[in-house]
Design an enzyme around this catalytic site. Structure first.
Site, PDB file in Angstrom:
ATOM      1  N   SER A   1       0.845  -1.193   0.000  1.00 16.87           N
ATOM      2  CA  SER A   1       0.000   0.000   0.000  1.00 16.87           C
ATOM      3  C   SER A   1       0.884   1.249   0.000  1.00 16.87           C
ATOM      4  O   SER A   1       1.699   1.425  -0.901  1.00 16.87           O
ATOM      5  CB  SER A   1      -0.959  -0.042   1.193  1.00 16.87           C
ATOM      6  OG  SER A   1      -1.959   0.940   1.091  1.00 16.87           O
TER       7      SER A   1
ATOM      8  N   ASP B   1     -10.244  -4.276  -4.891  1.00 19.31           N
ATOM      9  CA  ASP B   1      -9.733  -3.537  -3.729  1.00 19.31           C
ATOM     10  C   ASP B   1     -10.590  -2.308  -3.490  1.00 19.31           C
ATOM     11  O   ASP B   1     -10.858  -1.519  -4.400  1.00 19.31           O
ATOM     12  CB  ASP B   1      -8.282  -3.129  -4.017  1.00 19.31           C
ATOM     13  CG  ASP B   1      -7.564  -2.578  -2.804  1.00 19.31           C
ATOM     14  OD1 ASP B   1      -8.125  -1.703  -2.121  1.00 19.31           O
ATOM     15  OD2 ASP B   1      -6.426  -2.997  -2.544  1.00 19.31           O
TER      16      ASP B   1
ATOM     17  N   HIS C   1      -8.433  -5.004   0.728  1.00 15.35           N
ATOM     18  CA  HIS C   1      -7.159  -4.294   0.788  1.00 15.35           C
ATOM     19  C   HIS C   1      -6.331  -4.709   1.999  1.00 15.35           C
ATOM     20  O   HIS C   1      -5.139  -5.014   1.869  1.00 15.35           O
ATOM     21  CB  HIS C   1      -7.411  -2.777   0.820  1.00 15.35           C
ATOM     22  CG  HIS C   1      -6.148  -1.982   0.795  1.00 15.35           C
ATOM     23  ND1 HIS C   1      -5.363  -1.865  -0.325  1.00 15.35           N
ATOM     24  CD2 HIS C   1      -5.509  -1.262   1.766  1.00 15.35           C
ATOM     25  CE1 HIS C   1      -4.309  -1.119  -0.063  1.00 15.35           C
ATOM     26  NE2 HIS C   1      -4.379  -0.747   1.208  1.00 15.35           N
TER      27      HIS C   1
END
Length: 459
Positions: free
Chosen positions: A196, A339, A371
């Site tokens: 991320s 996601d 996610h």
């Protein structure tokens, strides 16, 4: 006060035991030395031993130090940053081992979310992402590897700023390689890893490595869910349940781009500016709760569209998009197709930019993961891929593949059982040592893959 050693000399400094560590802005360890400009990038300024703890409460039986080192900001102005370096319990520094640079998903401007604070015993950083990622970091230690965890956002909390995370991560590798207790050297194989916001930082480090730190032996990079297009993510997340990410993104960028800060002060109302001020002391998860569904358009004079079209903001948004430089090491990129935070189309485009420039990218798209869960579900895939790079095995072809779930990849069941045992050891404060489970070379997942051209769309 912790004294500065002479330039180039690593001081055997041990921080006095206290109940709670100081926040970085109050901790003299983070203070830059007067002669910072005279030090080369990656030079160690000072060091200390620290204790690492799960959620700040359960002490971990691993060896840990922190290094304050010289690096630079967006404009190549010298500054200092901190990396937390780790070894498995009882590791012999004389034994050769690779180094993993793990970029946490800091996703905040509050100093309590910096890994150098949040990972320490006694840290009061509930809701910070690095605390959730400590088991991933420890999984690398369980392979016998050394780990560097840099504060890639810098002590000023400049979340989302272009290139800076790459400089800080690469200089942290330089510092780690020179730190004698780790037993590393300039020839040590190094891998980059992040998810991320940490995946975005990893992408910056991978892009900048050949130009900024060509002497480093970086053998691969895992950039999982690496945002792809931060500007598009800001627009999409604004007003959503994850609007807190858009807010912290705004708060971080305004610290590095003075023209943007002036623009925001001119166009945003006092209420939203006040909310942004709260990000300076709020951890990521509470921030998401506080900003859920808040729409900057309602607090912007002339509306969000006009703000986005302003020349000042256009320059910033153009600057922060990764993918304009070509990583020279093999890369593994992972992304969830559905996601809820990072759009798969943005990561598709990011990978396509790399592929068009000739980068070697293995891109795996997962249909079922959310996610937050993907980084744990895909852990066996990521860590086995890193192990293959350290073993100098030929990487899998540079293709894109869409699968139902990376949880069904080869070695996944054994990998998840290993991870479960590892987390149990962490919860009971058992020593983290090398796990001796043989692995075959990692290959792409799994059941019923959906193959497609490198630059195509999932069917």
């Amino acid at each position: 006060m912790i004294a500065d050693p002479a330039p180039g000399v690593i001081g055997p400094l041990v921080e006095p035991r206290s109940t709670y560590p100081l926040l970085p802005e109050a901790d003299p360890f983070y203070a830059p030395p007067p002669a910072l400009r005279q030090l080369p990038p990656g030079a160690i300024v000072r060091t200390r031993e620290v204790e690492i703890a799960l959620f700040g409460a359960v002490p971990q039986r691993i060896s840990a130090w922190q290094l304050l080192y010289r690096t630079c900001d967006l404009d190549n102005v010298p500054e200092v940053a901190v990396t937390t370096v780790l070894l498995p319990s009882g590791a012999d520094p004389a034994e050769p081992r690779p180094l993993v640079s793990f970029q946490c998903a800091i996703d905040a401007v509050a100093s309590k979310c910096l890994p150098s604070y949040a990972l320490r015993r006694g840290a009061r950083a509930a809701g910070s992402i690095p605390q959730l990622e400590l088991p991933l970091i420890v999984s690398a230690l369980a392979r016998g590897w050394a780990v560097s965890v840099p504060d890639h956002g810098g002590t000023a909390g400049r979340f989302g700023v272009a290139r800076e995370p790459g400089y800080r991560a690469l200089d942290a590798i330089r510092a780690s390689s020179a730190f004698a207790p780790l037993g590393l050297d300039a020839a040590t194989p190094v891998a980059l890893w992040g998810y991320s916001g940490g995946g975005l930082a990893t992408a910056w480090a991978a892009e900048l490595a050949a130009e900024y730190a060509p002497e480093l032996n970086i053998v691969g990079a895992v950039a999982a869910s690496p945002v792809g297009d931060p500007a598009a993510a800001f627009v999409r997340l604004n007003g959503s349940l994850f609007a807190g990410f858009a807010a912290v993104f705004t708060a971080g960028l305004r610290r590095a781009y003075p023209d943007l800060d002036l623009l925001l002060r001119t166009h945003l109302d006092a209420r939203y500016l006040g909310w942004l001020a709260h990000t300076e002391a709020t951890a990521t998860l509470p921030l998401l709760y506080r900003f859920a569904r808040r729409d900057i358009d309602r607090h912007c004079r002339g509306g969000l569209t006009a703000l986005l079209e302003s020349p000042e903001l256009q320059r910033v948004l153009g600057d922060i998009q990764p993918g304009r430089r070509t990583p020279v090491m093999p890369m593994l990129v992972l992304q969830g197709v559905y996601d809820e935070v990072i759009a798969v189309a943005d990561v598709d485009a990011h990978v396509a930019r790399y592929a068009a420039a000739g980068a070697h990218v293995r891109y795996l798209r997962d249909r079922l993961s959310t996610h937050l869960l993907l980084q744990y579900i895909a852990l066996p895939v990521m860590i086995d891929w890193l192990a293959d790079r350290f073993a100098d095995r030929e990487p899998a072809p540079a293709t894109t593949e869409t699968v139902w779930s990376l949880a069904f990849s080869r070695n996944a069941i054994a990998g998840h059982l290993d991870f479960t045992r590892l987390v149990a050891r962490m919860l009971f404060a058992r020593p983290i040592r090398l796990m001796h489970r043989p692995r075959s070379s990692s290959t792409p997942p799994s059941r019923a893959p959906c193959r497609r051209p490198r630059n195509g769309c999932a069917r």
